[in-house]
Design a protein around this motif. Structure first.
Motif, PDB file in Angstrom:
ATOM      1  N   TRP A   1      37.525 118.060 119.415  1.00 40.28           N
ATOM      2  CA  TRP A   1      38.816 117.811 120.036  1.00 40.28           C
ATOM      3  C   TRP A   1      39.608 119.109 120.168  1.00 40.28           C
ATOM      4  CZ3 TRP A   1      39.895 112.891 121.677  1.00 40.28           C
ATOM      5  CH2 TRP A   1      39.184 111.839 121.085  1.00 40.28           C
ATOM      6  N   SER A   2      40.323 119.240 121.286  1.00 34.91           N
ATOM      7  CA  SER A   2      41.362 120.270 121.401  1.00 34.91           C
ATOM      8  C   SER A   2      42.697 119.538 121.351  1.00 34.91           C
ATOM      9  CB  SER A   2      41.221 121.057 122.714  1.00 34.91           C
ATOM     10  OG  SER A   2      41.442 120.210 123.826  1.00 34.91           O
ATOM     11  N   VAL A   3      43.806 120.279 121.204  1.00 32.58           N
ATOM     12  CA  VAL A   3      45.120 119.637 121.130  1.00 32.58           C
ATOM     13  C   VAL A   3      46.132 120.411 121.967  1.00 32.58           C
ATOM     14  CG1 VAL A   3      45.855 120.862 119.036  1.00 32.58           C
ATOM     15  CG2 VAL A   3      46.860 118.623 119.591  1.00 32.58           C
ATOM     16  N   THR A   4      46.989 119.666 122.665  1.00 27.66           N
ATOM     17  CA  THR A   4      48.101 120.245 123.411  1.00 27.66           C
ATOM     18  C   THR A   4      49.396 119.857 122.718  1.00 27.66           C
ATOM     19  OG1 THR A   4      46.874 120.015 125.489  1.00 27.66           O
ATOM     20  CG2 THR A   4      49.238 120.371 125.662  1.00 27.66           C
ATOM     21  N   THR A   5      50.330 120.807 122.607  1.00 22.37           N
ATOM     22  CA  THR A   5      51.569 120.559 121.870  1.00 22.37           C
ATOM     23  C   THR A   5      52.793 120.772 122.780  1.00 22.37           C
ATOM     24  OG1 THR A   5      52.090 122.808 121.111  1.00 22.37           O
ATOM     25  CG2 THR A   5      50.399 121.584 119.877  1.00 22.37           C
ATOM     26  N   PRO A   6      53.983 120.375 122.312  1.00 19.59           N
ATOM     27  CA  PRO A   6      55.207 120.575 123.093  1.00 19.59           C
ATOM     28  C   PRO A   6      55.769 121.998 123.013  1.00 19.59           C
ATOM     29  CG  PRO A   6      55.424 118.756 121.501  1.00 19.59           C
ATOM     30  CD  PRO A   6      54.231 119.549 121.120  1.00 19.59           C
ATOM     31  N   GLU A   7      54.952 122.933 122.555  1.00 18.82           N
ATOM     32  CA  GLU A   7      55.417 124.316 122.434  1.00 18.82           C
ATOM     33  C   GLU A   7      54.780 125.182 123.514  1.00 18.82           C
ATOM     34  OE1 GLU A   7      55.102 127.840 119.107  1.00 18.82           O
ATOM     35  OE2 GLU A   7      55.706 125.851 118.459  1.00 18.82           O
ATOM     36  N   LEU A   8      55.520 126.155 124.007  1.00 16.88           N
ATOM     37  CA  LEU A   8      54.995 127.068 125.017  1.00 16.88           C
ATOM     38  C   LEU A   8      54.153 128.166 124.385  1.00 16.88           C
ATOM     39  CD1 LEU A   8      58.203 127.516 127.221  1.00 16.88           C
ATOM     40  CD2 LEU A   8      56.116 126.309 127.882  1.00 16.88           C
ATOM     41  N   ASN A   9      53.092 128.566 125.069  1.00 16.48           N
ATOM     42  CA  ASN A   9      52.310 129.710 124.607  1.00 16.48           C
ATOM     43  C   ASN A   9      52.854 130.988 125.248  1.00 16.48           C
ATOM     44  OD1 ASN A   9      51.355 129.779 127.264  1.00 16.48           O
ATOM     45  ND2 ASN A   9      49.423 128.779 126.767  1.00 16.48           N
ATOM     46  N   HIS A  10      52.193 132.106 125.004  1.00 17.72           N
ATOM     47  CA  HIS A  10      52.706 133.389 125.492  1.00 17.72           C
ATOM     48  C   HIS A  10      52.661 133.501 127.019  1.00 17.72           C
ATOM     49  CE1 HIS A  10      48.339 134.007 125.285  1.00 17.72           C
ATOM     50  NE2 HIS A  10      48.503 134.966 126.167  1.00 17.72           N
TER      51      HIS A  10
ATOM     52  N   TYR B   1      53.653 114.674 116.462  1.00 16.87           N
ATOM     53  CA  TYR B   1      55.090 114.664 116.752  1.00 16.87           C
ATOM     54  C   TYR B   1      55.353 115.287 118.119  1.00 16.87           C
ATOM     55  CZ  TYR B   1      59.987 116.183 116.581  1.00 16.87           C
ATOM     56  OH  TYR B   1      61.311 116.406 116.878  1.00 16.87           O
ATOM     57  N   SER B   2      56.154 114.608 118.938  1.00 11.87           N
ATOM     58  CA  SER B   2      56.474 115.144 120.258  1.00 11.87           C
ATOM     59  C   SER B   2      57.922 114.844 120.625  1.00 11.87           C
ATOM     60  CB  SER B   2      55.536 114.562 121.316  1.00 11.87           C
ATOM     61  OG  SER B   2      55.703 115.233 122.552  1.00 11.87           O
ATOM     62  N   PHE B   3      58.450 115.666 121.502  1.00  8.62           N
ATOM     63  CA  PHE B   3      59.832 115.531 121.983  1.00  8.62           C
ATOM     64  C   PHE B   3      59.919 116.237 123.334  1.00  8.62           C
ATOM     65  CE2 PHE B   3      59.436 119.577 119.992  1.00  8.62           C
ATOM     66  CZ  PHE B   3      60.272 120.434 120.690  1.00  8.62           C
ATOM     67  N   PRO B   4      60.956 115.989 124.128  1.00  9.69           N
ATOM     68  CA  PRO B   4      61.068 116.658 125.424  1.00  9.69           C
ATOM     69  C   PRO B   4      61.252 118.165 125.269  1.00  9.69           C
ATOM     70  CG  PRO B   4      62.503 114.741 125.317  1.00  9.69           C
ATOM     71  CD  PRO B   4      62.013 114.981 123.928  1.00  9.69           C
ATOM     72  N   SER B   5      60.432 118.925 125.966  1.00 13.33           N
ATOM     73  CA  SER B   5      60.547 120.391 125.944  1.00 13.33           C
ATOM     74  C   SER B   5      60.117 120.929 127.301  1.00 13.33           C
ATOM     75  CB  SER B   5      59.680 120.990 124.824  1.00 13.33           C
ATOM     76  OG  SER B   5      58.313 120.945 125.188  1.00 13.33           O
ATOM     77  N   ASP B   6      60.069 122.245 127.414  1.00 12.93           N
ATOM     78  CA  ASP B   6      59.625 122.865 128.668  1.00 12.93           C
ATOM     79  C   ASP B   6      58.104 122.963 128.757  1.00 12.93           C
ATOM     80  OD1 ASP B   6      62.242 123.244 129.537  1.00 12.93           O
ATOM     81  OD2 ASP B   6      62.413 125.176 128.499  1.00 12.93           O
TER      82      ASP B   6
END
Length: 306
Positions: free
Chosen positions: A60-69, A106-111
Motif C-alpha cells: 500500500w501507498s498512502v496520500t495525506t492532506p499535507e503538501l509535498n515540496h 485523520y483528514s481535514f480540508p487543506s490545499d
C-alpha cells in the motif's frame, strides 16, 4: 493451692489461644488483602497491554492532506510507509491508537488535493507490486478486500448532520495504451465503487454507462459513465466496529456488511467495466470543505487477496 494453680494455667492457655486465633485472623486478613491487591495490579497490567492493528502495509501507498515540496498532496510508498509510526510526515495523519489497537486515518480540508477532486484524503492505495502503480487487476482476474473498521470521530455541518467520508473504493485505471488511444494526459479512470460512511450508515455508489451501445474504446472516457442512484444498507453502524467485504469476479461485484447484508452488482454495466484495470483504496477520503471540519477513521484489520 493446686486448684488455684490449675485455674491460673487454664486462664493462661485460654488467653494464649485467643491471642493466637486473633493473630491468625489478622494474618489471614492481611494475606487476603495482599492477594486482592496483587490481583488488582495484574488486572491493571493487563489493561495496559498495547495492541497493534493487523494490517500489512507492504502493498500500500498512502496520500495525506499535507503538501509535498512540489506543491502536490504528499504520497508515501513502500518501503517508507512501513515506518509510518516514526515518520514525521505521516504522524499527524496515519498513526496507531495502541489502546484501541487501530490504525487511525485523520483528514481535514487543506490545499493538498489530488487530480479531479476538491477533497482531501488520508487514504491507502493498493500496489500489487510495491512502489509500482502500473501493475493492477481486472474483474476477470478477481479480487477480494476485507476490512474491520470504525468511524472514530467526525464533525458536523451547519445543518447538524455528520460530514460524509468515503472509507473504501475500487478505482479504475487506464493502461498506457488506453490512455494514448483516447488522448488523455493521465491514467485516471472513474471509480467503479465508492463506499461511504454517511449519517451512521453504509452507502454504496457505483457507475453506469450512459450509452450501452458505446464501443469498448468509447467507454474508456470518463464522460461515458455516470453515478448510479446508490444503495444504503439497512443496518446502522454508527460509531461501532463493523466489517466490510468486497468480492469481485468477471462481470460481478458484491459488497457485504457484517456478513449479513449483501449488495450485488452483476448487470451489463459491470460486464462492460471489464475493459478497465483497477486497484483498491481504503482509509479516509473526507467529503467536506467546511472550515474546521475533520474526520478520523479507525482500521483494525485490512486484507486483500487476488
Amino acid at each position: 493451692m493446686k486448684n488455684f494453680r490449675k485455674e491460673i494455667l487454664g486462664l493462661i492457655v485460654i488467653v494464649f489461644l485467643s491471642v493466637s486465633a486473633t493473630c491468625q485472623e489478622k494474618t489471614s486478613s492481611s494475606a487476603d488483602s495482599n492477594s486482592k491487591v496483587e490481583k488488582k495490579d495484574k488486572k491493571r497490567k493487563k489493561k495496559k497491554k498495547y495492541k497493534l492493528p493487523e494490517i500489512d502495509l507492504s502493498h500500500w501507498s498512502v496520500t495525506t492532506p499535507e503538501l509535498n515540496h512540489k506543491g502536490s498532496a504528499m504520497n508515501i510508498e513502500p518501503p517508507e510507509i512501513l515506518d509510518y509510526a516514526t515518520d514525521e510526515r505521516l504522524l499527524p495523519y496515519m498513526y496507531n491508537d495502541s489502546t484501541l489497537g487501530a490504525l487511525v486515518f485523520y483528514s481535514f480540508p487543506s490545499d493538498a488535493t489530488t487530480a479531479n477532486t476538491k477533497y482531501t484524503r488520508s487514504e491507502l492505495r493498493e500496489q500489487m507490486v510495491p512502489g509500482d502503480n502500473n501493475t493492477n487487476w481486472t474483474f476477470a482476474d478477481g479480487a477480494y478486500m476485507k476490512g474491520k473498521l470504525q468511524m472514530g470521530d467526525v464533525s458536523k455541518s451547519s445543518d447538524g448532520k455528520y460530514h460524509k467520508v468515503i472509507i473504501m473504493q475500487i478505482h479504475g485505471r487506464l493502461t498506457n495504451e488506453q490512455r494514448d488511444l483516447i488522448g488523455q494526459k493521465d491514467n485516471n479512470a472513474p471509480p467503479i465503487l465508492k463506499i461511504y460512511w454517511q449519517d451512521g450508515k453504509i452507502r454504496v455508489k457505483t457507475k453506469e454507462l450512459k450509452n450501452l451501445s458505446a464501443s469498448d474504446n468509447e467507454i474508456l472516457g470518463k464522460d461515458a459513465w455516470d453515478d448510479d442512484k446508490g444503495f444504503t444498507f439497512e443496518q446502522e453502524v454508527g460509531f461501532s466496529k463493523f466489517t466490510l467485504e468486497v468480492e469481485v469476479s468477471d462481470g460481478k461485484m458484491v459488497v457485504i456488511l457484517n456478513k449479513n447484508e449483501y449488495a450485488v452488482y452483476d448487470s451489463i454495466h459491470m460486464k462492460r467495466w471489464g475493459v478497465f484495470e483497477n486497484y483498491f483504496k481504503a482509509g479516509n477520503y473526507f467529503q467536506s470543505r467546511d472550515e474546521g471540519a475533520f474526520a478520523k477513521v479507525n482500521y483494525y484489520e485490512l486484507e486483500v487477496k487476488h
